[in-house]
Design a protein around this motif. Sequence first.
Motif, mmCIF file in Angstrom:
data_model
loop_
_atom_site.group_PDB
_atom_site.id
_atom_site.type_symbol
_atom_site.label_atom_id
_atom_site.label_comp_id
_atom_site.label_asym_id
_atom_site.label_seq_id
_atom_site.Cartn_x
_atom_site.Cartn_y
_atom_site.Cartn_z
ATOM 1 N N MET A 131 0.973 -1.106 0.172
ATOM 2 C CA MET A 131 -0.122 -0.075 0.102
ATOM 3 C C MET A 131 0.846 1.298 0.063
ATOM 4 N N VAL A 132 0.670 2.031 -0.884
ATOM 5 C CA VAL A 132 1.723 3.200 -1.248
ATOM 6 C C VAL A 132 0.698 4.662 -1.114
ATOM 7 N N VAL A 133 0.748 5.248 -0.041
ATOM 8 C CA VAL A 133 0.224 6.560 0.224
ATOM 9 C C VAL A 133 1.038 7.662 -0.704
ATOM 10 N N GLY A 134 0.400 8.029 -1.536
ATOM 11 C CA GLY A 134 0.959 9.198 -2.590
ATOM 12 C C GLY A 134 0.282 10.415 -2.397
ATOM 13 N N PRO A 135 1.023 11.479 -1.727
ATOM 14 C CA PRO A 135 0.487 12.803 -1.558
ATOM 15 C C PRO A 135 0.582 13.468 -3.129
ATOM 16 N N PRO A 136 -0.193 14.511 -3.223
ATOM 17 C CA PRO A 136 -0.001 15.159 -4.441
ATOM 18 C C PRO A 136 1.427 15.602 -4.903
ATOM 19 N N GLY A 137 1.685 15.046 -6.405
ATOM 20 C CA GLY A 137 2.972 15.460 -6.961
ATOM 21 C C GLY A 137 4.273 14.691 -6.388
ATOM 22 N N THR A 138 3.875 13.363 -5.914
ATOM 23 C CA THR A 138 5.070 12.451 -5.422
ATOM 24 C C THR A 138 5.250 11.466 -6.311
ATOM 25 N N GLY A 139 4.822 11.496 -7.411
ATOM 26 C CA GLY A 139 5.478 10.511 -8.553
ATOM 27 C C GLY A 139 4.726 8.881 -8.369
ATOM 28 N N LYS A 140 3.500 9.056 -7.909
ATOM 29 C CA LYS A 140 2.807 7.882 -7.852
ATOM 30 C C LYS A 140 2.899 6.842 -9.096
ATOM 31 N N THR A 141 2.521 7.735 -10.030
ATOM 32 C CA THR A 141 2.397 6.979 -11.546
ATOM 33 C C THR A 141 3.975 6.372 -11.983
ATOM 34 N N ASP A 142 4.952 7.207 -11.547
ATOM 35 C CA ASP A 142 6.346 6.636 -11.939
ATOM 36 C C ASP A 142 6.607 5.288 -11.072
ATOM 37 N N VAL A 143 6.261 5.579 -9.777
ATOM 38 C CA VAL A 143 6.508 4.333 -8.963
ATOM 39 C C VAL A 143 5.880 2.885 -9.598
ATOM 40 N N ALA A 144 4.266 3.300 -9.835
ATOM 41 C CA ALA A 144 3.651 2.262 -10.438
ATOM 42 C C ALA A 144 4.077 1.549 -11.565
ATOM 43 N N VAL A 145 4.670 2.430 -12.398
ATOM 44 C CA VAL A 145 5.253 1.856 -13.906
ATOM 45 C C VAL A 145 6.379 1.046 -13.721
ATOM 46 N N GLN A 146 7.385 1.634 -12.578
ATOM 47 C CA GLN A 146 8.756 1.027 -12.462
ATOM 48 C C GLN A 146 8.298 -0.411 -11.894
ATOM 49 N N ILE A 147 7.329 -0.603 -10.963
ATOM 50 C CA ILE A 147 6.741 -1.858 -10.286
ATOM 51 C C ILE A 147 6.460 -2.713 -11.588
ATOM 52 N N ILE A 148 5.681 -2.253 -12.296
ATOM 53 C CA ILE A 148 5.086 -2.946 -13.395
ATOM 54 C C ILE A 148 6.520 -3.601 -14.261
ATOM 55 N N SER A 149 7.098 -2.835 -14.680
ATOM 56 C CA SER A 149 8.264 -3.042 -15.678
ATOM 57 C C SER A 149 9.379 -4.094 -14.852
ATOM 58 N N ASN A 150 9.525 -3.806 -13.595
ATOM 59 C CA ASN A 150 10.427 -4.920 -12.950
ATOM 60 C C ASN A 150 9.719 -6.076 -12.968
ATOM 61 N N LEU A 151 8.454 -6.246 -12.549
ATOM 62 C CA LEU A 151 7.780 -7.762 -12.452
ATOM 63 C C LEU A 151 7.741 -8.297 -13.934
ATOM 64 N N TYR A 152 7.525 -7.394 -15.071
ATOM 65 C CA TYR A 152 7.618 -8.051 -16.317
ATOM 66 C C TYR A 152 8.798 -8.655 -16.544
ATOM 67 N N HIS A 153 10.063 -7.965 -16.116
ATOM 68 C CA HIS A 153 11.401 -8.636 -16.391
ATOM 69 C C HIS A 153 11.850 -9.706 -15.544
ATOM 70 N N ASN A 154 11.333 -9.756 -14.234
ATOM 71 C CA ASN A 154 11.896 -10.674 -13.422
ATOM 72 C C ASN A 154 10.650 -12.062 -13.473
ATOM 73 N N PHE A 155 9.573 -11.829 -13.980
ATOM 74 C CA PHE A 155 8.667 -12.849 -13.899
ATOM 75 C C PHE A 155 8.176 -12.983 -15.375
ATOM 76 N N PRO A 156 8.654 -13.153 -16.422
ATOM 77 C CA PRO A 156 8.299 -13.142 -17.751
ATOM 78 C C PRO A 156 7.033 -14.007 -17.949
ATOM 79 N N GLU A 157 6.680 -14.945 -17.279
ATOM 80 C CA GLU A 157 5.621 -15.888 -17.304
ATOM 81 C C GLU A 157 4.266 -15.532 -16.582
ATOM 82 N N GLN A 158 4.583 -14.462 -15.653
ATOM 83 C CA GLN A 158 3.442 -13.989 -15.108
ATOM 84 C C GLN A 158 2.737 -12.894 -15.640
ATOM 85 N N ARG A 159 1.521 -12.625 -15.454
ATOM 86 C CA ARG A 159 0.566 -11.538 -16.064
ATOM 87 C C ARG A 159 0.198 -10.558 -14.829
#
Length: 1439
Positions: free
Chosen positions: A817-845
């Motif tokens: 659970m990430v609490v993201g106040p205004p302007g703290t880069g919530k979307t950038d964190v989300a995108v990096q998590i997605i990218s890292n999961l994609y590369h670490n677990f290529p078989e997962q969706r």
Amino acid sequence: MSTPAETDKTKWRNKALTVEQIQEDNITQLASQHWSKKALEHGVPFKTEIVEKVFQEELVASKFSTKRTMLLEFSQYLENYLWPNFTKERGHAHIMSIILMVNEKFRERVPPWESFKQHPENFSDFILRSLETCLEERTSLRELSILLIFLIHCFNSLEVDLIREQIQKLVSLPIWSNILPGKRDEIFKNNPKYKKFFNLIKKNDAKLSEEQMKRVTFERSFLCDMIKKFLGVLDTIPLKGEVPHSKINFCERFLELMIDIEAQLPTRRFFNVLLEDCHLVVKCQLSNLCKRSEGKLFGQLLEMLTSYTEFEIDDITGEALTLHNRIDIHYDRVLQLQKVAFKHFPDLQRFAIANVASVDTRAALTKYFKSLSNVELHKLLAYIHQLPPVEKEEECIPDADYLLELLISRHEKRKSQQERVNEMPLYPTEKIIWDENIVPVEYFSGEGCLALPKLNLQFLTLHDYLLKNFDLFRLESTYEIRQDIEDAGSHLKPWRSEDGSCLFGGWARMAQPIVGFNVVEVAKPRVGESHPAQVRADVTINLSVRPQIKKEWEDLRKHDVAFLITLRPTVPIQHKYNFREPFIPQVGLTYVRGCEVEGMLDNEGKVIEDGPEPKPQLWGDTRTFRVWLDPNQYQQDMTNTVDGDEDVYETFNVIMRRKPKENNFKAVLETIRDLMNTECVVPDWLHDLILGYGQPDAAHYSKMSNTIETLNWNDTFLNIDHLKASFPGHEFEITSDDVSKCVPPFRLTFPKQQEPTTGKRKAEEEEPKAAKKIIVQPHVIENRGPYPYNQPKKNQIPFTPTQIEAVRSGMQPGLTMVVGPPGTGKTDVAVQIISNLYHNFPEQRTLIVTHSNQALNQLFEKIMALDIDERHLLRLGHGEEALETEKDFSRYGRVNYVLAQRLELLEEVARLQSSLDVQGDMSYTCETAGYFYLYQVLARWEEYQSKLRNQKEKTADIIKDEFPFTKYFENAPQPIFKGRSYAEDLDMAEGCFRHIKKIFTQLEEFRAFELLRSGSDRAEYLLIKEAKIIAMTCTHAALKRRDLVSVGFKFDNILMEESAQILEIETFIPLLLQNPEDNNNRLKRWIMIGDHHQLPPVIKNMAFQKFCNMEQSLFTRLVRLGVPTVDLDAQGRARPGIASLYNWRYKKLGSLSHVMVNAEYKKANAGFVFDYQLIDVQDFNGVGESEPNPFFYQNLGEAEYVVATFMYMRLLGYPAEKISILTTYNGQKHLIRDVIKQRCGRNQFIGTPHKVTTVDRYQGQQNDFILLSLVRTKTVGHLRDVRRLVVAMSRARLGLYVFGRVSLFSNCFELTPTFNKLMARPLQLHITPSEVYPPTRKMNDQIKGEAMVMKNMPHMAQFVYDFYNQKINRLMSQPEGGRQTQAEPLEKPPASKQSPASKQMPTIKPQEEKPQEGEPQKEKLQEAEPQDPEPMEESNAAD
């Protein structure tokens, strides 16, 4: 006669307090003398008589009026006077005053327990005194109701440790000392551990002093004594005659308290037995109040209480009861009764030996037991421990009906909740839609009691969770449908013609008269069901309307919901519809039935299917739609028709559609019902957390058994220094000694013996600990080929340590659970998590879910910028049109992409074949390409590798000379092989082969598209096999769950953005978009990103929002439960000064370095002395706020001031797209738009701002400069909700100018942190008109010359008028200026007295004349937007 809605509106308006009233009031004067800041500073002593005087003269004398209570609460009576001076010796008035203040805080939705938390010393005594007051004889019924409301709030605040410690004593095991000994022994026989605890408590009691024992006994018997007191009051209500309202209100509130205790497992576990032992439900069912007309709400509350007392849960274990468990319990009860009858009552032998199914109905039980005397019935009930045994006949209860009901209600077989829900029609009918007991009016003040479920912290079982959400979602949708039907019905203007038929004098965009209606199919019921499997009908309408509206009707999609309506008006032709009169009598509404569109019929009578194929051309204006009717409703209606009622389906004369954005209710209800009917498998690690039990951190990655030690962090870190800075307090062991190799990407290993930090950073945890170790392993990404597009895209964001903690948590299994106040880069964190999961677990969706299409598109655009293969991205829903890309990520768009990609790849195969001089057509299909790869390409590569292995001298030339694909790579940047070293060239050769291999790997994946021929089959294959990252809105997930499950959709990880804006149930449904495998849910990670300090989900009806707490998101509930969160702590949006207006609301919110050093942040705003300012706006021509419609607030003075400031900014050169105008009310939004239109909208030099909208609508967006109008001048209104204030203050990057009535907002306790900062600067607008945009003056530089101070709005408006004319004259005087364009003159500014200019700018008022074609009436335009005290913006999560 006024309608209930109007009465409620009037009540509400009467409660509003104006500033003048506050200042003149007796309470305000008392406050200033005794408990204001000044009085406290001067050390004014506490006087008991003041509390007594206020209580008697202000509260009791006004019958505890909300207005007086509100005034006292607003004056900080509780914080400054009552609580600091409380001791256990204080009197009745002091206790009641504190309780009234707490209740008022709950009603106003402001934090109620803060004062008690700061000084908890006397809280235990206060609760004891409150409980004693409940049982005192002198406490009036009105006061008792107030005390009950307080207890209800206590039982709903169990997350507060202070409250839980006191309240838990009232419902713990020792309360069983109040039940029948026989019943207690029976329970102990089945649960020996409770007997052990009970005896232990008795032993401990012996050690207590007399005073302690007295208190303990009082607490244990309190609820039992309250039940007796309630039943005593209930018995005094006669069947006929006058009953004081206070008596009925007390009875209703008491049942509400009982329901709230029963609805939570920790409070119900022992209390349910006590409630059953007191036979409260049966006594209430037989009471006179249930039979009176005033007892309707009491009866509805009693139904709720009954369902909770019999809830399908094991109170001891907390496990949900299965169907078999329920049958076993029922059979055991009946068998026990049969045994007693067999042993003690010879006359009941036939009953005793009958099979259970033949005797467990109400009729059968009545038949067998009605003949027994009272004495026999009492004895029978005593044998089964329902009543105490009696020695003498006179001691028996004389009421035979009561004894019989007691026996029957315990032993009759009831329908399960599941069966009741399955038989319920999903569409509301006219009986439900206009029943205000079921669907309350929108103007709910927060005072009354309602028979509605509440969403609190905990739920009994998943079934309870779904059932509560099902009921609330259904009723909230019904409320919106009522508004839509009233809107369409009034626009149609139905009149009664001379022949008695219905004639329409108007038209409605969303409704059309029906030309023909006939039911075309009634399918046979399925096995085990009584209603038809499906019912279909054809509806014919004539669309002789404007082309745009005709297209809207023709674009109705499959599964869209419409409503079939019967209007039988009694009003004559030319009757004018009156919005203030009740709706139904004016339009003659008789029936409403829902239906679901299957599709429009083509010329041959076949349904036109949705899909990528073009739709057939239809001629003329007549269109027929095939619709599905609700089988349950159809069955009920047909049964009524057989019984002599009218056939509803012969009468429909109007069909109404709804906006697609708001029309998802049926699909969501069906989805919830489906979940109730399936073995709803939530992952074990989440189950208890969702119900609100267990350890709050149980699902945190540090507590999960399957934590992964080593993970590839890919491009998260920019360099080794960034990596080290991201983990303060850690030691690093780097596996490579070569400094040149210490470059990203890195694999990090966290050895398991350490305890990872949780997201919650508490002061007490920050003790010096041994440094934790991280093993860092740099690794090189494999060469992907010689082309520039082969190079991986890389992250460029230097993440902060807390952002890195959020990424780390998101990569590990469990709940993040990430609490993201205004302007703290919530979307950038989300995108990096997605990218890292994609590369670490290529078989997962991974499934991505957001609240709005806008957020989803922002997320998608950032994902596309990272190293993720485009073919693995898929966007479901209808918002992909707004993606700022030429690529189509929808299902059919992805199918077309794959087909196009296949052709491109086959062309590459043909080029490769040509370069190798291989004969034949190898690039015809994916299959032939596969053979070509196997026999020609792979063979050559293996031969090449063999040659290299056999070479003794490893020289770079050999690699180049022997490379078999040189000709194919001629179009790559040359030279491919640099010849610098053998290793470098070998790496490039392998990269080239990987490039070729990838072509054939992709073709193998695309081969299925050659076998699947239809678009829908291909789209399904893409969804369940090809896509690795699937994105949709929560609305789409709810709409399409059935379809997704049926095609076998699977996913491993789920990421939710905007979690705090998503309804509880819409957050839950996406977790279950897949069927369990072997009774296990394969979900491994759940990442929720949101901000519970900003605005919650939009609930249009205030009763559901306030009373039912429906606006509480699952994210907020988990935060309240204490689930660990990662709190992002650095904002990069606003200047630090602007950020200081809202960062106090967060734990530790600082600013990133770029907002201090970047040029745009260092420069002052051109033309303004300050970067943010609060401008005090007084009445204009004697008028502040106005209200042309209920809750449609406007303020002409502020509107003119805001627009004048916008015009001034444009004249200085500010770009219009960098300025947004926000306001807190819809009425003001419309007014500002009108002022802009009149003053400058058509002026090419000024134009219109980027957006004029409400604060609520602008959440999630930002702009450089924000002009904010607060509107209200009498009461603070809904800005008192600090979440709205946070959103309002956090939209601006560089400049924020707030226009409002300072004297009003500065008095509001909740807003003081922000308004104290705003009021530290001058309250009149300071400008420097000599400056121009872009700015050159730095923030701390002195301004040149003196600043101009705008005294008020007319001053500013006149200045802007003159300033514009000066600018234009200067422009026109230039030789080339006059030739270019003719400047338009500005309209004269508003003057202080009613001038022609200001007369031309009226507030928006309802108009009732017939609208022009295609234009909705203004009245209804307003109603489509929020009008109630809280804005009701519609969600933009359209699917």
